[in-house]
Design a protein around this motif. Sequence first.
Motif, PDB file in Angstrom:
ATOM      1  N   PRO A 100       0.820  -1.212   0.000  1.00 37.12           N
ATOM      2  CA  PRO A 100       0.000   0.000   0.000  1.00 37.12           C
ATOM      3  C   PRO A 100       0.854   1.262   0.000  1.00 37.12           C
ATOM      4  O   PRO A 100       1.962   1.282   0.540  1.00 37.12           O
ATOM      5  N   SER A 101       0.312   2.297  -0.601  1.00 40.55           N
ATOM      6  CA  SER A 101       0.954   3.619  -0.532  1.00 40.55           C
ATOM      7  C   SER A 101       0.620   4.237   0.824  1.00 40.55           C
ATOM      8  O   SER A 101      -0.271   3.750   1.545  1.00 40.55           O
ATOM      9  N   GLY A 102       1.300   5.304   1.163  1.00 38.72           N
ATOM     10  CA  GLY A 102       0.976   6.028   2.379  1.00 38.72           C
ATOM     11  C   GLY A 102      -0.474   6.485   2.382  1.00 38.72           C
ATOM     12  O   GLY A 102      -1.154   6.424   3.407  1.00 38.72           O
ATOM     13  N   GLN A 103      -0.969   6.921   1.243  1.00 38.21           N
ATOM     14  CA  GLN A 103      -2.364   7.366   1.139  1.00 38.21           C
ATOM     15  C   GLN A 103      -3.329   6.208   1.362  1.00 38.21           C
ATOM     16  O   GLN A 103      -4.358   6.360   2.025  1.00 38.21           O
ATOM     17  N   ASP A 104      -3.008   5.029   0.820  1.00 37.38           N
ATOM     18  CA  ASP A 104      -3.850   3.848   1.051  1.00 37.38           C
ATOM     19  C   ASP A 104      -3.934   3.532   2.546  1.00 37.38           C
ATOM     20  O   ASP A 104      -5.007   3.222   3.071  1.00 37.38           O
ATOM     21  N   ILE A 105      -2.784   3.587   3.206  1.00 40.98           N
ATOM     22  CA  ILE A 105      -2.732   3.308   4.643  1.00 40.98           C
ATOM     23  C   ILE A 105      -3.535   4.362   5.403  1.00 40.98           C
ATOM     24  O   ILE A 105      -4.322   4.037   6.295  1.00 40.98           O
ATOM     25  N   LYS A 106      -3.347   5.618   5.026  1.00 41.18           N
ATOM     26  CA  LYS A 106      -4.066   6.725   5.662  1.00 41.18           C
ATOM     27  C   LYS A 106      -5.578   6.532   5.529  1.00 41.18           C
ATOM     28  O   LYS A 106      -6.323   6.676   6.503  1.00 41.18           O
ATOM     29  N   ASP A 107      -6.041   6.192   4.335  1.00 43.55           N
ATOM     30  CA  ASP A 107      -7.473   5.993   4.105  1.00 43.55           C
ATOM     31  C   ASP A 107      -8.021   4.877   5.000  1.00 43.55           C
ATOM     32  O   ASP A 107      -9.087   5.021   5.605  1.00 43.55           O
ATOM     33  N   ARG A 135       8.071   8.526  -8.621  1.00 48.97           N
ATOM     34  CA  ARG A 135       8.856   9.614  -8.035  1.00 48.97           C
ATOM     35  C   ARG A 135       8.165  10.308  -6.859  1.00 48.97           C
ATOM     36  O   ARG A 135       8.808  10.902  -6.026  1.00 48.97           O
ATOM     37  N   ARG A 136       6.841  10.205  -6.796  1.00 43.06           N
ATOM     38  CA  ARG A 136       6.093  10.906  -5.749  1.00 43.06           C
ATOM     39  C   ARG A 136       5.468   9.972  -4.718  1.00 43.06           C
ATOM     40  O   ARG A 136       4.986  10.427  -3.692  1.00 43.06           O
ATOM     41  N   THR A 137       5.436   8.682  -4.999  1.00 44.18           N
ATOM     42  CA  THR A 137       4.669   7.762  -4.169  1.00 44.18           C
ATOM     43  C   THR A 137       5.533   6.612  -3.663  1.00 44.18           C
ATOM     44  O   THR A 137       6.184   5.933  -4.457  1.00 44.18           O
TER      45      THR A 137
END
Length: 91
Positions: A21-28, A63-65
């Motif tokens: 998971p990306s940080g955003q996935d984890i955050k969600d 590059r951003r994720t």
Amino acid sequence: MEGLTAFQRDLLYVIADADHPSGQDIKDEIERYYSTEINHGRLYPNLDTLVNKELVEKGELDRRTNYYAITDEGNTAIQERREWESQYVDL
């Protein structure tokens, strides 16, 4: 799990259940569980702690994720925690 906060432990569980998971996935996911907004200033330092403790690895999706993945040490920590909990909670 020694030395982890409950929040860090919850992050570890979320990461263990997901496929890179990306940080955003984890955050969600963690926001759904806590029913409140989690700001980046809370999330990312705690993810970095899990990485520094070698319970989670961090890699680059682009590059951003970044992505996060549970390590063998992280899986062992979860297993040990579950064994400890089972002494007190009969599921």
